[in-house]
Write a protein that holds these residues in place. Structure first.
Motif, mmCIF file in Angstrom:
data_model
loop_
_atom_site.group_PDB
_atom_site.id
_atom_site.type_symbol
_atom_site.label_atom_id
_atom_site.label_comp_id
_atom_site.label_asym_id
_atom_site.label_seq_id
_atom_site.Cartn_x
_atom_site.Cartn_y
_atom_site.Cartn_z
ATOM 1 N N GLU A 165 -2.426 -68.967 29.438
ATOM 2 C CA GLU A 165 -1.744 -67.708 29.754
ATOM 3 C C GLU A 165 -0.381 -67.751 29.070
ATOM 4 O O GLU A 165 0.446 -68.617 29.365
ATOM 5 C CB GLU A 165 -1.594 -67.567 31.269
ATOM 6 C CG GLU A 165 -0.985 -66.268 31.681
ATOM 7 C CD GLU A 165 -0.877 -66.151 33.198
ATOM 8 O OE1 GLU A 165 -1.201 -65.077 33.701
ATOM 9 O OE2 GLU A 165 -0.479 -67.131 33.847
ATOM 10 N N SER A 166 -0.182 -66.822 28.137
ATOM 11 C CA SER A 166 1.092 -66.800 27.414
ATOM 12 C C SER A 166 2.214 -66.415 28.376
ATOM 13 O O SER A 166 1.970 -65.830 29.439
ATOM 14 C CB SER A 166 1.025 -65.801 26.259
ATOM 15 O OG SER A 166 1.060 -64.478 26.742
ATOM 16 N N PRO A 167 3.446 -66.724 28.006
ATOM 17 C CA PRO A 167 4.576 -66.353 28.872
ATOM 18 C C PRO A 167 4.653 -64.845 29.127
ATOM 19 O O PRO A 167 5.005 -64.416 30.220
ATOM 20 C CB PRO A 167 5.800 -66.848 28.100
ATOM 21 C CG PRO A 167 5.289 -67.915 27.195
ATOM 22 C CD PRO A 167 3.873 -67.552 26.883
ATOM 23 N N VAL A 168 4.279 -64.057 28.132
ATOM 24 C CA VAL A 168 4.304 -62.602 28.301
ATOM 25 C C VAL A 168 3.244 -62.171 29.304
ATOM 26 O O VAL A 168 3.509 -61.378 30.218
ATOM 27 C CB VAL A 168 4.102 -61.896 26.936
ATOM 28 C CG1 VAL A 168 3.940 -60.404 27.112
ATOM 29 C CG2 VAL A 168 5.243 -62.218 25.991
ATOM 30 N N GLU A 169 2.030 -62.704 29.146
ATOM 31 C CA GLU A 169 0.950 -62.354 30.074
ATOM 32 C C GLU A 169 1.303 -62.783 31.499
ATOM 33 O O GLU A 169 1.023 -62.076 32.461
ATOM 34 C CB GLU A 169 -0.359 -62.998 29.632
ATOM 35 C CG GLU A 169 -0.918 -62.391 28.357
ATOM 36 C CD GLU A 169 -2.085 -63.184 27.785
ATOM 37 O OE1 GLU A 169 -2.211 -64.392 28.116
ATOM 38 O OE2 GLU A 169 -2.849 -62.611 27.013
ATOM 39 N N ARG A 170 1.919 -63.952 31.630
ATOM 40 C CA ARG A 170 2.314 -64.436 32.950
ATOM 41 C C ARG A 170 3.367 -63.525 33.571
ATOM 42 O O ARG A 170 3.294 -63.173 34.754
ATOM 43 C CB ARG A 170 2.842 -65.867 32.862
ATOM 44 C CG ARG A 170 3.020 -66.481 34.247
ATOM 45 C CD ARG A 170 3.418 -67.931 34.209
ATOM 46 N NE ARG A 170 4.865 -67.976 34.439
ATOM 47 C CZ ARG A 170 5.755 -68.546 33.648
ATOM 48 N NH1 ARG A 170 5.372 -69.178 32.565
ATOM 49 N NH2 ARG A 170 7.024 -68.531 33.937
#
Length: 157
Positions: A7-12
């Motif tokens: 999970e990318s930081p943006v998605e998180r």
């Protein structure tokens, strides 16, 4: 064995904001998207400019900016009071057009030229517009309005 999903930081950040309910009451929530005019490749830029009331005239090339300015003549000149000021604006415009034509071309650019304007014809159009815009003299009535009494007349002893 199941692979852990990344999970990318943006998605998180999006997931956490959704869990907190930060997207729940946004304007337009539950309404269909307005997709009119999306066949135009620049639709999103036009919508952004309209929504935010942006003026992209500074992004135009000099020749296109001059053409846009010329398209506004003579209506943009109505506020000028004298013929000399109108001629000065139009002469300045023609000078800028001629200077723009001396600009060197880019490597693969085709030159777009802005036309000069006919000063005398535009001055004549300006005269007509000014006459239409000037209010005529107010009609005088045969009966004059009574004079207003001043406040100090009420203080007599």
């Amino acid at each position: 064995m199941e692979r852990p999903t990344y999970e990318s930081p943006v998605e998180r950040a999006i997931r956490e904001a959704q869990e907190r309910g930060e997207f729940d009451d946004l304007p337009g929530a539950g309404k269909p998207l307005d997709l009119r005019g999306t066949d135009d490749p620049m639709w999103w830029v036009r919508r952004l400019a309209e929504r935010e009331q942006l003026d992209f005239s500074g992004a135009l090339s000099p020749a296109l900016a001059l053409r846009k300015e010329a398209a506004g003549f003579p209506d943009s000149l109505v506020e000028l009071r004298t013929e000399d000021s109108v001629r000065a604006v139009l002469d300045d415009f023609n000078d800028r057009v001629l200077r723009d034509r001396l600009r060197p071309l880019g490597a693969r650019a085709t030159q777009v030229l802005a036309p000069t304007v006919d000063v005398d014809a535009l001055v004549e159009q300006w005269r007509v517009l000014r006459e239409e815009a000037e209010p005529g003299p107010e009609p005088t009535s045969a009966v004059e309005a009574p004079r207003r009494r001043r406040w100090w007349h009420l203080r007599r002893h």
